[in-house]
Motif scaffolding. Structure first.
Motif, short mmCIF file in Angstrom:
data_model
loop_
_atom_site.label_atom_id
_atom_site.label_comp_id
_atom_site.label_asym_id
_atom_site.label_seq_id
_atom_site.Cartn_x
_atom_site.Cartn_y
_atom_site.Cartn_z
N GLN A 1 3.84 21.53 -9.18
CA GLN A 1 3.34 20.27 -9.75
C GLN A 1 2.13 20.45 -10.67
OE1 GLN A 1 2.78 18.01 -6.16
NE2 GLN A 1 4.98 18.10 -5.73
N ALA A 2 1.50 21.61 -10.65
CA ALA A 2 0.29 21.82 -11.45
C ALA A 2 0.62 21.81 -12.94
CB ALA A 2 -0.34 23.15 -11.07
N THR A 3 -0.35 21.37 -13.74
CA THR A 3 -0.17 21.40 -15.20
C THR A 3 -0.63 22.78 -15.68
OG1 THR A 3 -0.79 19.06 -15.17
CG2 THR A 3 -0.66 20.14 -17.33
N ALA A 4 0.33 23.63 -15.90
CA ALA A 4 0.05 25.00 -16.34
C ALA A 4 1.26 25.49 -17.13
CB ALA A 4 -0.21 25.89 -15.13
N PRO A 5 1.11 26.53 -17.95
CA PRO A 5 2.24 27.01 -18.77
C PRO A 5 3.43 27.40 -17.89
CG PRO A 5 0.21 28.10 -19.40
CD PRO A 5 -0.10 27.32 -18.19
N ARG A 6 4.63 27.04 -18.33
CA ARG A 6 5.84 27.30 -17.53
C ARG A 6 6.01 28.78 -17.18
NH1 ARG A 6 8.62 23.24 -20.58
NH2 ARG A 6 9.29 24.80 -22.07
N GLY A 7 5.79 29.65 -18.16
CA GLY A 7 6.00 31.09 -17.94
C GLY A 7 5.06 31.63 -16.87
N TYR A 8 3.80 31.21 -16.94
CA TYR A 8 2.82 31.66 -15.95
C TYR A 8 3.16 31.11 -14.56
CZ TYR A 8 -0.28 33.70 -19.47
OH TYR A 8 -0.82 34.49 -20.45
N LYS A 9 3.57 29.83 -14.57
CA LYS A 9 3.92 29.21 -13.28
C LYS A 9 5.13 29.91 -12.64
CE LYS A 9 4.33 24.68 -13.00
NZ LYS A 9 4.30 23.24 -13.31
N GLU B 1 -7.97 27.50 -5.98
CA GLU B 1 -6.92 28.04 -6.83
C GLU B 1 -5.55 27.59 -6.34
OE1 GLU B 1 -7.30 32.29 -6.87
OE2 GLU B 1 -9.46 32.19 -7.21
N LEU B 2 -4.53 28.03 -7.05
CA LEU B 2 -3.16 27.80 -6.60
C LEU B 2 -2.68 29.06 -5.88
CD1 LEU B 2 -1.78 26.36 -9.95
CD2 LEU B 2 -2.24 25.03 -7.87
N LEU C 1 3.95 32.92 -10.99
CA LEU C 1 3.18 32.60 -9.78
C LEU C 1 4.10 32.16 -8.63
CD1 LEU C 1 0.13 32.74 -9.41
CD2 LEU C 1 -0.01 30.30 -9.88
#
Lengths: 525, 64
Positions: free
Chosen positions: A450-458, A496-497, A461
């Motif tokens: 659900q976090a707003t972060a770049p898709r590739g990085y997510k 952090e996540l 992760l």
């Protein structure tokens, strides 16, 4: 006779006064040094005995209730089982008999003074009294035996006589027949396996006592008498390896699985609902191994059967400062408390000056592990455990030739472009199915989604191997009880996540424990 | 800015941060300017600092 738990020093003095060996030959300091081992032993056996008691009680109550109840038709026409009036008295009588038999009370008369609300405390105190006393006697017996193993004493007194040290109500037949027998001290088969045979309630060790409530003891026999009795005294050698808690185990073959699980949690200090509290208790808990039919205390001379130590497998490359080495050592110390490593080979440990990457696990496409890097600026114990988690995932749990069956892999993970690389990791294999389920169902996983972060990085992760490394580091923190690591995992969860709250982490923790347990590498679980 | 554009812009900020083009606070500021909450910006970037394994090509091929 010790009738209540007493301070260790007081107990030492009390038992010293009862010493069989002459005071001049008794080395009190030797067995005072066994304080921690006695504490471990008492904790272990008290809990095992409690579990065994509960196991017997559960069966007894169920059997007795079966006898003391009858089926009746209730007003709704249903058939129910109820205690019958006349049988209620039978039930109470049988329960009382059981309690006396189990040492919950000393005799029938004790029921008249009992505060019924405190029956549990009464039970514990009486039972623990017997266990405590027996364990102190064992420490005393071990002290005597250890002293008897010193070369000078062994030469002068190479044998011992089996003697009745105190009168008991019921003698074990084998002991009654053997009173006065003399054997070499080195005859472990006779002393440990025959006279202290677990089949007759013994403890399987060559020193006294020879079972709960046993009155048998040992008396030194000098060289001349031993020779006269035809014993081969020339062959005797000191036994320097055996420790007080050598091979201390409990047979749990017939135990109720739920009670056994609770016993393991209790022994490991791992029964608190809150993870941080569990961690603190786990640090104080025992290292025990679940071997199926038995639970074994892990000691220096009886190490865990599964997994070798890997403290010496991370080899520092030039340039590792004392501070970073201390971080590495602390992490390895925490891991050592929890599990062994199986097949891992040595890997280089390198310190970097990176501000953006706390740590890296570096490997070749071919599957070979190269190095673990830790930043001297931002790397911590959790980072080190995280990288070791990658290393274990890649080198200990990996599929053969770092390749899964492609069809199976696609079925599980869809059309993943980097199949070749991902299938190098154990975390994508069948062994980790329970972990993956717990991971994707966790709140921590949803938070990343659900976090707003770049898709590739997510995507990275969220990946299984990255999730595994984070979970492994948090699991080590929790299981080892290392306060610095616990605090850092919590801080990361706050800021952090990727980490988890204590409650959210519980199913993941259980899954990881199961993975290591099935491999036989667990020290604590 | 649609979803695709937002993702591209965020990715560039993340890439710049890890390529040492911008520091942590500057990257957070840029993400906030894009409409990302400060909490998400900080926690997201910090979490990625645990992207911590490197793949090295086969040494035989001569590329690292």
């Amino acid at each position: 006779m010790i009738t209540r738990p007493v301070p260790f020093e007081q107990a030492v003095t009390m038992l010293e006064q009862r010493a069989i060996v002459p005071a001049s030959e008794w080395n009190a300091a030797l067995w005072r040094s066994k304080r921690e081992e006695v504490a471990q032993r008492s904790f272990f056996s008290a809990n095992v005995e409690n579990m065994r008691f509960l196991n017997r009680a559960k069966k007894f109550i169920s059997d007795t209730l079966e006898l003391a109840t009858k089926e009746v038709i209730d007003p709704d026409g249903k058939t129910v089982r109820m205690l019958s009036g006349g049988d209620r008295a039978t039930f109470v009588r049988r329960m009382r008999e059981f309690m006396i038999q189990e040492s919950m009370v000393s005799g029938e008369e004790e029921f008249f003074d009992v505060d019924q609300k405190e029956i549990t405390d009464l039970r514990s105190e009486n039972r623990l009294r017997l266990i405590y006393e027996t364990n102190l006697r064992q420490a005393y017996g071990f002290g005597q035996w250890k002293q008897g193993q010193s070369p000078a004493i062994l030469k002068r007194f190479p044998a011992q006589r089996f003697v009745r040290d105190r009168i008991v109500r019921v003698k074990r037949p084998r002991h009654a027949l053997s009173e006065g027998e003399v054997r070499l001290k080195s005859d472990i088969e006779y002393w440990g396996n025959y006279q202290n045979d677990p089949k007759i309630g013994g403890f399987g060790v060559p020193w006294a006592p020879f079972g709960f409530n046993s009155g048998m003891g040992l008396q030194d026999v000098d060289r001349e008498e031993a020779i006269a009795l035809g014993l081969p005294v020339e062959k005797i050698k000191p036994d320097t390896k055996r420790g007080l808690n050598s091979k201390l185990g409990a047979l749990v073959k017939t135990a109720d699985p739920d009670l056994k699980r609770k016993l393991l949690l209790k022994l490991r200090g791992y029964e608190a609902p809150d993870a941080a509290e569990r961690g603190r208790r786990a640090a104080q808990g025992l290292q025990v191994e679940d071997k199926g039919d038995t639970i074994q205390l892990i000691t220096e001379d009886s190490p865990a059967s599964g997994g070798s130590n890997f403290a010496d497998k991370l080899i520092n490359k030039k340039g590792v400062t004392k501070r970073v080495d201390a971080i590495k050592q602390r992490t390895l110390g925490a891991i050592e408390k929890v599990h062994g490593d199986g097949p891992l080979e040595q890997i280089e440990f390198i310190q970097t000056r990176s501000k953006r990457y706390r740590g890296k696990y570096v490997y070749l496409k071919s599957g070979e592990a190269l190095e673990i890097q830790l930043s001297g600026i931002s790397g911590t114990e959790i980072t080190t455990a995280h990288e070791i988690g990658h290393w274990i995932d890649h080198q200990a749990f990996n599929p053969k030739d770092h390749k899964y069956d492609a069809k199976e892999f696609f079925k599980l993970f869809g059309d993943i472009k980097d199949y070749k690389l991902r299938s190098s990791w154990g975390s994508y294999g069948p062994e980790f199915a329970e972990f993956r389920k717990a991971y994707v169902e966790s709140e921590g996983y949803s938070r990343i989604e659900q976090a707003t972060a770049p898709r590739g990085y997510k995507k990275y992760l969220l990946s299984m191997h990255e999730g595994w490394a984070r979970a492994y580091s948090q699991w080590i923190a929790e299981q080892s009880g290392d306060e610095i690591m616990i605090a850092e995992a919590r801080k990361r969860n706050d800021n952090e996540l990727g980490h988890w709250s204590d409650e959210d982490f519980a199913p993941i923790s259980k899954a990881i424990t199961n993975i290591f347990t099935k491999r036989g590498w667990m020290r604590k679980s | 800015m649609d979803e695709e554009e937002l993702d591209k812009a965020m990715t560039k900020i993340y890439d710049d941060f890890f390529a040492k083009v911008v520091d942590f606070e500057a990257a957070v500021e840029k993400l906030v300017d894009l409409g990302v909450s400060e909490k998400d910006a900080r926690s997201g970037l910090a979490s990625m600092m645990t992207i911590n394994f490197t793949i090295i090509d086969d040494l035989e091929s001569g590329t690292r």
